[in-house]
Scaffold this active site. Structure first.
Site, PDB file in Angstrom:
ATOM      1  N   LYS A  13       0.732  -1.284  -0.109  1.00 29.53           N
ATOM      2  CA  LYS A  13      -0.103  -0.055  -0.086  1.00 29.53           C
ATOM      3  C   LYS A  13       0.748   1.283   0.148  1.00 29.53           C
ATOM      4  O   LYS A  13       0.892   2.278  -0.842  1.00 29.53           O
ATOM      5  CB  LYS A  13      -0.985  -0.108   1.063  1.00 29.53           C
ATOM      6  CG  LYS A  13      -1.703  -0.995   1.450  1.00 29.53           C
ATOM      7  CD  LYS A  13      -2.813  -0.958   2.615  1.00 29.53           C
ATOM      8  CE  LYS A  13      -2.118  -0.830   4.065  1.00 29.53           C
ATOM      9  NZ  LYS A  13      -1.428  -2.198   4.300  1.00 29.53           N
ATOM     10  N   ARG A 127      11.801  -6.338   4.443  1.00 28.99           N
ATOM     11  CA  ARG A 127      11.621  -4.889   4.508  1.00 28.99           C
ATOM     12  C   ARG A 127      12.579  -4.233   5.232  1.00 28.99           C
ATOM     13  O   ARG A 127      12.841  -4.366   6.000  1.00 28.99           O
ATOM     14  CB  ARG A 127      10.222  -4.680   4.797  1.00 28.99           C
ATOM     15  CG  ARG A 127      10.096  -3.164   4.509  1.00 28.99           C
ATOM     16  CD  ARG A 127       8.491  -2.814   4.640  1.00 28.99           C
ATOM     17  NE  ARG A 127       7.815  -2.730   5.919  1.00 28.99           N
ATOM     18  CZ  ARG A 127       6.552  -2.559   5.917  1.00 28.99           C
ATOM     19  NH1 ARG A 127       5.691  -2.293   5.150  1.00 28.99           N
ATOM     20  NH2 ARG A 127       5.978  -2.689   7.058  1.00 28.99           N
TER      21      ARG A 127
END
Ligand code: AMP
Length: 215
Positions: A13, A127
């Site tokens: 997102k 990440r």
């Protein structure tokens, strides 16, 4: 255009919101980024949010709705915005509808980023983010030019405390029980768009633009 991006943590997102916001010249409003900045600066809001974030839980609705309402009233949101990570509960979604209706500018679309949980766990383990400018990388799929260093500002990249596996599992459970019901909420009112978020970031961007009619 006034958009909401929904989906589990690690669905992409934030990455997609950053791309689209830049292209459309509207701000990306990320409650997670707002809370992380408050924690970094140890403001009263940050001190309150920190314990929830570290446990992978949601910051209480009253607090979260208040900061979003203030942010959406800012001048740079007047031509639209992308909400990334808000709403996350039905109460937040209802509050958002009230806020936008009072402003006379209803939401255009809610986009659901669909990706399965094992993929999310794998992505979040890789990440890395920049504590200074907020840029996000992935050691497998989107590495920085120099390992561990932010391309944009040169700071040392870090793994978010809440991207460790146990916390990711807790965040996914919170998503399933508290946030996934929002998909039905937006579907019933005809505002939902679904995107296959398991693909490469550039493919997701293309599908997103087509779905929103901005290709
Ligand atoms: P994110 O970067 O969107 O994954 O958000 C990181 C953390 O910030 C979440 O795990 C929550 O603790 C908190 N947070 C972000 N957005 C919200 C929200 N809309 N409602 C409640 N808590 C939130």
């Amino acid at each position: 255009m006034q958009l909401v991006f929904l989906g589990p943590p690690g669905a992409g997102k934030g990455t997609q919101a950053a791309v689209l916001a830049r292209e459309m010249g509207i701000p990306q409003v990320s409650t997670g980024d707002m809370f992380r900045a408050a924690v970094r600066d140890q403001t009263p809001l940050g001190r309150e949010a920190q314990r929830y974030m570290e446990a992978g839980e949601l910051v209480p609705d009253e607090v979260t709705i208040g900061i979003v309402e203030e942010r959406l009233r800012a001048r740079d949101c007047q031509n639209g915005f992308i909400l990334d990570g808000f709403p996350r509960t039905v109460a937040q979604a209802e509050a958002l509808d009230r806020i936008l209706s009072a402003m006379g500018r209803p939401l255009d679309r809610a986009v659901e980023f669909r990706v399965d949980e094992e993929e999310v766990v794998r992505r979040l383990a890789g990440r890395r983010s920049c504590p200074q400018c907020g840029a996000v990388y992935n050691v497998h799929t989107q590495p920085p030019q120099q390992a561990g260093v932010c391309d944009r500002c040169g700071s040392q990249l870090v793994q978010r405390e809440d991207d460790r596996e146990e916390t990711v599992r807790a965040r996914l459970a919170v998503y399933r029980t508290q946030t996934a019901p929002l998909i039905g909420f937006y579907e019933q009112s005809g505002r939902l768009v679904r995107i296959d978020a398991a693909r490469r970031p550039d493919e997701v961007t293309a599908e997103l633009k087509e779905a929103l009619g901005i290709a």
